[in-house]
Design a protein around this motif. Structure first.
Motif, mmCIF file in Angstrom:
data_model
loop_
_atom_site.group_PDB
_atom_site.id
_atom_site.type_symbol
_atom_site.label_atom_id
_atom_site.label_comp_id
_atom_site.label_asym_id
_atom_site.label_seq_id
_atom_site.Cartn_x
_atom_site.Cartn_y
_atom_site.Cartn_z
ATOM 1 N N LYS A 26 0.827 -1.211 0.000
ATOM 2 C CA LYS A 26 0.000 0.000 0.000
ATOM 3 C C LYS A 26 0.864 1.264 0.000
ATOM 4 O O LYS A 26 0.528 2.258 -0.648
ATOM 5 N N LYS A 27 1.966 1.219 0.713
ATOM 6 C CA LYS A 27 2.831 2.393 0.812
ATOM 7 C C LYS A 27 3.601 2.633 -0.482
ATOM 8 O O LYS A 27 3.719 3.782 -0.938
ATOM 9 N N PRO B 169 0.720 2.466 -4.413
ATOM 10 C CA PRO B 169 -0.670 2.851 -4.120
ATOM 11 C C PRO B 169 -1.602 2.731 -5.323
ATOM 12 O O PRO B 169 -2.783 2.425 -5.152
ATOM 13 N N SER C 53 -2.362 -1.110 -5.923
ATOM 14 C CA SER C 53 -2.921 -1.848 -4.794
ATOM 15 C C SER C 53 -4.158 -1.178 -4.212
ATOM 16 O O SER C 53 -4.579 -1.509 -3.104
ATOM 17 N N GLN C 54 -4.764 -0.287 -4.970
ATOM 18 C CA GLN C 54 -5.848 0.516 -4.392
ATOM 19 C C GLN C 54 -7.027 -0.326 -3.921
ATOM 20 O O GLN C 54 -7.751 0.055 -3.004
#
Length: 582
Positions: free
Chosen positions: A473-474, A477, A480-481
């Motif tokens: 996620k980091k 982004p 992987s939204q």
């Protein structure tokens, strides 16, 4: 080369693309659930309880990494209840020293001119020689059944200066070394061509070797174009992925049967040693790209005393578990996609506009939007869906910023400004192994089958899932939204008819000759960190670095890289530690 158009995209060199492919929209051909972002990788959910136990370790008696100990039972206690000293069993012979394998190591290859491929106009394949190698299906029972390995070579140009053979592997898993050599041979012009027979082969389960078969062409077309349910609908996505996984596993079992559990990379490394022996080389000289670095790594582990000069380019880290590898690859592709989009925004006519910070999101949103508004193509029966659009874009990110990024800019322009998806569809088909007649080459069947023979059987822990999800996620982004933790559950290959004994582990190979590892800082498919870790794990390895974009470095345009690799292969001279090229 003529610049690509919507009707005639630029031809993608197979030696550049599809070297270590991310699985398609259905996971690795539908083995598990879809990832919920714009491009997918296989991290299936719910583990199935009814999987059979795994593969054998091989006729030489050496354990596969992480397999259970095969130590004999303890002897009964001696006088006074003190156990007698254990007598260690002598090591069992392996490879060419195993009498059960003698017939394979002593076979004679019937070389003959290869058939010319009318699809390749730059090279007459009759200049190459082709042959078929026989190897055991199961190294634990070599007399039971043998399979075929397709081999191609180009003899050394200067016979009086010949060093021996240079075996090559282009990656995958599932990549055909025979097809690759037709296109990639030009990179060996010069000293390598003069002094080595350059040899490649289709690994077991692949191409012209005894192949695995799973899905027919019509089913493959349907799956590749399938965008699946709304990624925000987690329950529907899970059910869809599970259904695809079950169907794929059943099709493979029906069409390929007992071949499935014997196509793992460790067995391919054993095949490679048989080929080395049959070619008459005392030691293996080898150049492996991407997945081919994993094959080379396992070879050093199985046959450290047979290692000659090994180049491992665009490395896979054998110590990474499937979850970490998938997450790192996802991050690598998002970073490359972001750099591409920002580079495009700095150029006149970029379809993403001139704001570099907004360009990646605009490009990503366009490809996601194809879910509801697929584009026409030059094929009246096929449209450019979101999955196919992402696949075409990802394919060109394997290449460098000069040629492949240019083609990707043009493909986006045709799609966004002309509402024509033909170019992105062409690159998606190239990635998926589909020709213009709709025939698939089988590589996307072989990819998941080999990965399931290599993949660890344990599911990641909840703590590990949260760690990897936070990292994804980091650092990715955009991609992987819609990803959630349950996407990462399960060991993978849930519906497979066996479990492998292989596990992630550091390959050390302390007894081998020095190995040259080559890594590219902007590599999206096998991020540079993997090359660093592989080189650090091997006890005798030097890391050579290319600062740039693309997957793999040797033969891609850097004289600095090419000269260093050539010096090592031809003279055994390693570059100084810490050498970096641009």
């Amino acid at each position: 080369m003529t610049p690509p158009t919507a009707a005639t995209p630029g031809s993608v060199d197979p030696s550049i693309s599809r070297a270590d492919r991310m699985p398609s929209a259905t996971g690795p051909s539908g083995l598990g659930r879809l990832r919920r972002g714009p491009f997918r990788f296989a991290l299936p959910a719910v583990a199935a309880a009814a999987l059979m136990a795994g593969c054998t370790s091989g006729s030489d008696g050496a354990e596969s990494a992480g397999s259970a100990s095969s130590a004999p039972p303890a002897s009964p206690p001696g006088p006074g209840g003190i156990p007698p000293a254990a007598t260690p069993e002598p090591p069992k012979p392996k490879g060419q020293d195993d009498p059960a394998l003698r017939e394979f190591y002593t076979q004679q290859l019937a070389w003959e001119p290869c058939k010319d491929d009318p699809e390749t106009t730059e090279k007459d394949e009759r200049e190459f020689q082709c042959a078929t190698l026989r190897v055991p299906l199961d190294y634990a029972a070599p007399a039971a059944r043998s399979i075929e390995i397709a081999v191609m070579r180009h003899p050394a140009g200067k016979a009086d200066a010949r060093i021996g053979s240079l075996l090559t592997n282009p990656g995958g898993p599932g990549g055909s070394g025979v097809d690759w050599l037709k296109y990639a041979y030009a990179r060996f012009d010069g000293g390598i061509h003069d002094r080595f027979d350059v040899v490649s082969f289709d690994p077991r389960g692949v191409g012209a070797s005894t192949p695995v078969r799973c899905l027919d062409d019509a089913v493959r077309d349907r799956r590749n174009g399938d965008d699946g349910p709304d990624p925000a609908d987690h329950a529907a996505t899970k059910a869809h992925g599970e259904q695809l996984g079950k169907e794929f596993a059943a099709a493979c079992q029906e069409k390929s049967g007992d071949l499935l559990q014997h196509v793992g990379t460790r067995n391919a490394a054993r095949d490679m040693d048989v080929l080395r022996g049959v070619l008459g080389d005392a030691k293996l000289n080898y150049l492996g790209y991407s997945y081919g670095t994993y094959l080379g790594s396992l070879y050093t582990e199985e046959f450290p005393d047979r290692v000659g000069r090994l180049v491992l380019d665009g490395a896979v880290d054998p110590a990474q578990d499937p979850l970490e590898k998938s997450v790192n690859q996802q991050i690598g592709f998002e970073q490359s996609f972001t750099r591409f989009a920002k580079d495009c925004a700095a150029r006149a006519g970029c379809p993403f506009g001139r704001d570099a910070e907004k360009a990646p999101k605009i490009a990503s949103d366009f490809l996601d939007g194809l879910r509801t508004k697929p584009l026409r193509t030059n094929d009246s029966k096929r449209k450019l869906t979101s999955n196919l659009g992402w696949t075409g874009a990802i394919n060109l990110l394997y290449g460098d910023e000069d040629k492949q990024w240019k083609w990707l800019r043009e493909a986006f322009t045709y799609a966004m400004r002309d509402a024509n998806g033909a170019a992105l569809l062409y690159y998606a088909d190239n990635y998926n192994g589909r020709d213009e007649k709709g025939k698939y080459d089988g590589s996307m069947d072989a990819l998941p089958v080999i990965r399931c023979a290599d993949m660890m059987a344990e599911a990641p822990t909840p703590e590990r899932i949260q760690e990897m999800l936070a990292k994804l996620k980091k650092e990715a982004p955009l991609f992987s939204q819609n990803t959630v933790a349950e996407d990462f559950e399960g060991p993978g290959c849930e519906y497979w008819p066996f479990r492998t004994t292989e596990k992630p582990h550091t390959v050390k190979a302390p007894a081998s000759n020095p190995v040259l590892v080559v890594g590219t800082t902007g590599d999206p498919a096998t991020p540079y960190e993997a090359s660093e870790r592989l080189a650090a794990g091997l006890e005798h390895a030097t890391l050579l670095t290319l600062e740039g974009e693309g997957h793999g470095a040797y033969g891609k345009g850097s004289d600095c890289i090419d000269d260093a690799v050539d010096a090592y292969l031809l003279e055994g001279a390693l570059p100084p530690a810490g050498t970096r090229c641009t």
